[in-house]
Design a protein around this motif. Structure first.
Motif, PDB file in Angstrom:
ATOM      1  N   TYR A 256      39.212  53.122  31.913  1.00 31.32           N
ATOM      2  CA  TYR A 256      40.589  53.222  32.422  1.00 31.32           C
ATOM      3  C   TYR A 256      41.602  52.640  31.434  1.00 31.32           C
ATOM      4  N   GLY A 257      41.269  52.719  30.162  1.00 30.06           N
ATOM      5  CA  GLY A 257      42.213  52.206  29.166  1.00 30.06           C
ATOM      6  C   GLY A 257      42.259  50.699  29.107  1.00 30.06           C
ATOM      7  N   MET A 258      41.218  50.055  29.630  1.00 30.77           N
ATOM      8  CA  MET A 258      41.185  48.598  29.607  1.00 30.77           C
ATOM      9  C   MET A 258      39.829  48.116  29.106  1.00 30.77           C
ATOM     10  N   VAL A 259      39.845  46.931  28.539  1.00 27.95           N
ATOM     11  CA  VAL A 259      38.612  46.277  28.111  1.00 27.95           C
ATOM     12  C   VAL A 259      38.255  45.256  29.184  1.00 27.95           C
ATOM     13  N   TRP A 260      37.022  45.333  29.662  1.00 29.96           N
ATOM     14  CA  TRP A 260      36.557  44.434  30.731  1.00 29.96           C
ATOM     15  C   TRP A 260      35.431  43.561  30.195  1.00 29.96           C
ATOM     16  N   ALA A 261      35.411  42.319  30.606  1.00 24.14           N
ATOM     17  CA  ALA A 261      34.320  41.437  30.197  1.00 24.14           C
ATOM     18  C   ALA A 261      33.849  40.646  31.405  1.00 24.14           C
ATOM     19  N   ALA A 262      32.597  40.260  31.377  1.00 28.06           N
ATOM     20  CA  ALA A 262      32.040  39.464  32.470  1.00 28.06           C
ATOM     21  C   ALA A 262      31.281  38.293  31.876  1.00 28.06           C
ATOM     22  N   LEU A 263      31.489  37.128  32.449  1.00 24.80           N
ATOM     23  CA  LEU A 263      30.767  35.951  31.961  1.00 24.80           C
ATOM     24  C   LEU A 263      29.347  35.925  32.495  1.00 24.80           C
ATOM     25  N   GLY A 264      29.134  36.559  33.647  1.00 28.25           N
ATOM     26  CA  GLY A 264      27.799  36.591  34.252  1.00 28.25           C
ATOM     27  C   GLY A 264      27.395  38.024  34.530  1.00 28.25           C
ATOM     28  N   GLU A 265      26.344  38.146  35.297  1.00 29.18           N
ATOM     29  CA  GLU A 265      25.874  39.476  35.668  1.00 29.18           C
ATOM     30  C   GLU A 265      26.862  40.078  36.663  1.00 29.18           C
ATOM     31  N   PRO A 266      27.352  41.273  36.410  1.00 29.16           N
ATOM     32  CA  PRO A 266      28.311  41.868  37.351  1.00 29.16           C
ATOM     33  C   PRO A 266      27.684  42.041  38.739  1.00 29.16           C
ATOM     34  N   ARG A 267      28.439  41.702  39.739  1.00 31.53           N
ATOM     35  CA  ARG A 267      27.931  41.856  41.108  1.00 31.53           C
ATOM     36  C   ARG A 267      28.245  43.219  41.692  1.00 31.53           C
ATOM     37  N   TRP A 268      29.312  43.847  41.193  1.00 33.95           N
ATOM     38  CA  TRP A 268      29.707  45.153  41.717  1.00 33.95           C
ATOM     39  C   TRP A 268      30.156  46.034  40.564  1.00 33.95           C
ATOM     40  N   PRO A 269      30.064  47.344  40.765  1.00 36.07           N
ATOM     41  CA  PRO A 269      30.574  48.249  39.737  1.00 36.07           C
ATOM     42  C   PRO A 269      32.102  48.274  39.771  1.00 36.07           C
ATOM     43  N   LEU A 270      32.696  48.796  38.728  1.00 38.83           N
ATOM     44  CA  LEU A 270      34.140  49.010  38.735  1.00 38.83           C
ATOM     45  C   LEU A 270      34.482  50.045  39.800  1.00 38.83           C
ATOM     46  N   PRO A 271      35.667  49.962  40.358  1.00 37.62           N
ATOM     47  CA  PRO A 271      36.088  51.003  41.305  1.00 37.62           C
ATOM     48  C   PRO A 271      36.092  52.368  40.621  1.00 37.62           C
ATOM     49  N   GLU A 272      35.821  53.389  41.407  1.00 36.17           N
ATOM     50  CA  GLU A 272      35.902  54.754  40.874  1.00 36.17           C
ATOM     51  C   GLU A 272      37.329  55.270  41.085  1.00 36.17           C
ATOM     52  N   VAL A 273      37.969  55.662  40.010  1.00 37.20           N
ATOM     53  CA  VAL A 273      39.334  56.197  40.088  1.00 37.20           C
ATOM     54  C   VAL A 273      39.380  57.474  39.254  1.00 37.20           C
ATOM     55  N   PRO A 274      38.840  58.572  39.801  1.00 30.58           N
ATOM     56  CA  PRO A 274      38.722  59.798  38.995  1.00 30.58           C
ATOM     57  C   PRO A 274      40.066  60.312  38.486  1.00 30.58           C
ATOM     58  N   GLU A 275      41.134  60.018  39.215  1.00 27.88           N
ATOM     59  CA  GLU A 275      42.451  60.495  38.763  1.00 27.88           C
ATOM     60  C   GLU A 275      42.774  59.988  37.355  1.00 27.88           C
ATOM     61  N   LEU A 276      42.324  58.769  37.059  1.00 30.20           N
ATOM     62  CA  LEU A 276      42.676  58.192  35.761  1.00 30.20           C
ATOM     63  C   LEU A 276      41.857  58.791  34.625  1.00 30.20           C
ATOM     64  N   GLU A 277      40.856  59.600  34.985  1.00 30.95           N
ATOM     65  CA  GLU A 277      40.040  60.238  33.950  1.00 30.95           C
ATOM     66  C   GLU A 277      40.181  61.745  34.011  1.00 30.95           C
ATOM     67  N   ASP A 278      41.260  62.198  34.663  1.00 31.28           N
ATOM     68  CA  ASP A 278      41.512  63.629  34.856  1.00 31.28           C
ATOM     69  C   ASP A 278      42.696  64.030  33.982  1.00 31.28           C
ATOM     70  N   ASN A 279      42.495  65.026  33.156  1.00 31.47           N
ATOM     71  CA  ASN A 279      43.550  65.408  32.210  1.00 31.47           C
ATOM     72  C   ASN A 279      44.805  65.965  32.879  1.00 31.47           C
ATOM     73  N   ALA A 280      44.670  66.356  34.152  1.00 32.12           N
ATOM     74  CA  ALA A 280      45.855  66.871  34.857  1.00 32.12           C
ATOM     75  C   ALA A 280      46.768  65.734  35.310  1.00 32.12           C
ATOM     76  N   TRP A 281      46.305  64.533  35.139  1.00 33.04           N
ATOM     77  CA  TRP A 281      47.113  63.375  35.503  1.00 33.04           C
ATOM     78  C   TRP A 281      47.557  62.650  34.235  1.00 33.04           C
ATOM     79  N   ALA A 282      48.780  62.161  34.275  1.00 37.27           N
ATOM     80  CA  ALA A 282      49.273  61.363  33.148  1.00 37.27           C
ATOM     81  C   ALA A 282      49.198  59.894  33.553  1.00 37.27           C
ATOM     82  N   THR A 283      48.911  59.043  32.589  1.00 34.61           N
ATOM     83  CA  THR A 283      48.826  57.619  32.907  1.00 34.61           C
ATOM     84  C   THR A 283      49.867  56.824  32.116  1.00 34.61           C
ATOM     85  N   VAL A 284      50.300  55.770  32.751  1.00 35.50           N
ATOM     86  CA  VAL A 284      51.264  54.843  32.146  1.00 35.50           C
ATOM     87  C   VAL A 284      50.713  53.449  32.387  1.00 35.50           C
ATOM     88  N   ARG A 285      50.733  52.619  31.378  1.00 35.91           N
ATOM     89  CA  ARG A 285      50.286  51.248  31.637  1.00 35.91           C
ATOM     90  C   ARG A 285      51.492  50.310  31.650  1.00 35.91           C
TER      91      ARG A 285
END
Ligand code: FES
Ligand SMILES: [Fe+2]
Length: 331
Positions: A96-125
């Motif tokens: 999603y255009g971000m760098v993520w880091a974890a100090l330990g073992e991740p407990r959950w996956p990242l949220p799924e946000v398909p819109e942010l990976e869809d070329n029909a959508w434009a993103t702004v940060r």
């Protein structure tokens, strides 16, 4: 964390839960390691990357992606590196255009946000919004409905209609689900950012997923095909410091300059910052007896209960084992 766009071939510094990290791009992708060189505790983020290794700026020791020192130039044989010459390396990924880091073992996956990976959508940060408060205070503010007419009159709310619409919160694992429908605030002349049509009484449906501890997916709809999604993550920089990262996706106004939306967010977050940084204690009190909750504060109540139930409330040791995915590391 960092926005991917801000992490070039130069390493950058990020603090996560009080831990100084260096983020850099190795051959296999983004890396996160302790930002303290094992030799003299110099910031590796002041160094540089060469051939898939990060080089300390002080004496030139080189580290591989796993945190092991691989060369000490002061030695006659630079490869005769003692086993203790290594720094902690952490999980890191880019999405999603971000760098993520974890100090330990991740407990959950990242949220799924398909819109942010869809070329029909434009993103702004937008952001990062660095506030002197706990990340939980920043998250609660993002989800607080009652303040819109007071803190953001004319932009997100109308002081003549302060009643919070009914809503219910459903908790599923580490995710709170809730939605509200309310009359849309008019698009202001300065920030024509929403998709309500001019005809008819506009209504906005806001559907939230609050991923504990600090990540929110908010989808806005106006009853048609136009949609907007707000992806928000608050990086717990330290106990009383955070940084909010926003990525907005939309499938309309594709040609509008990013600046319009970004300046809108800067305005909103600036208005919020003043009131949130005044809150005491700086950390959300997770004991429900500590502040007064009314029915329209249902999200905050569910949030505080959920954080406690999952061992994520401030003061819990578990907080230091950060769900990777749920924390960003930013600069
Ligand atoms: S402090 Fe890093 S090489 Fe000496
Ligand atoms: Fe706000």
């Amino acid at each position: 964390m960092a926005f991917s766009a801000d992490l070039s071939d130069r390493p950058i510094h990020a603090d996560l839960l009080g831990e100084p990290l260096v983020l850099w791009r190795g051959n296999g992708g983004v890396r996160a390691m302790s930002d303290l060189c094992v030799h003299r505790s110099t910031a590796l983020s002041l160094g540089w990357v060469r051939d898939g290794e990060i080089v300390c700026p002080y004496h030139g020791w080189r580290y591989g992606a796993d945190g092991r020192c691989v060369a000490i130039p002061q030695l006659a044989d630079p490869t005769r590196v003692p086993a203790k010459a290594r720094v902690p390396a952490y999980r890191a990924l880019e999405r999603y255009g971000m760098v993520w880091a974890a100090l330990g073992e991740p407990r959950w996956p990242l949220p799924e946000v398909p819109e942010l990976e869809d070329n029909a959508w434009a993103t702004v940060r937008a952001g990062p919004y660095r506030w002197d408060c706990d990340a939980a205070r920043q998250v609660e503010n993002f989800t607080d409905f009652g303040h819109f007419p007071w803190v953001h009159p004319g932009l997100l709310g109308d002081p003549d209609r302060p009643v919070v619409p009914r809503h219910e919160v459903r908790t599923d694992g580490n995710v709170l689900h809730y939605a509200i429908v309310r009359p849309e605030a008019p698009n202001s002349d300065d920030f024509p950012v929403f998709a309500n049509e001019q005809s008819g009484p506009p209504e906005r449906r806001s559907t939230y997923e609050l991923h504990l501890p600090y990540t929110i997916v908010l989808r806005l709809g106006w009853g048609g095909t136009r949609g907007m999604v707000y992806f928000f993550a608050s990086q717990p920089v330290g106990v009383d410091r955070c940084a909010g990262y926003v990525v907005i996706g939309r499938n309309y106004n594709l040609d509008q300059p990013s600046r319009v939306l970004r300046e809108f967010e800067d305005t909103i977050f600036g208005q919020d910052q003043v009131v949130v940084e005044s809150q005491r204690p700086e950390r959300v009190p997770f004991d429900l007896a500590d502040e007064l909750h009314l029915k329209f504060d249902a999200v905050a109540v569910a949030y505080r209960k959920g954080m406690r139930a999952l061992g994520l409330a401030a003061g819990d040791r578990a907080l230091s084992l950060l769900p990777a995915t749920t924390r960003l590391v930013m600069r």
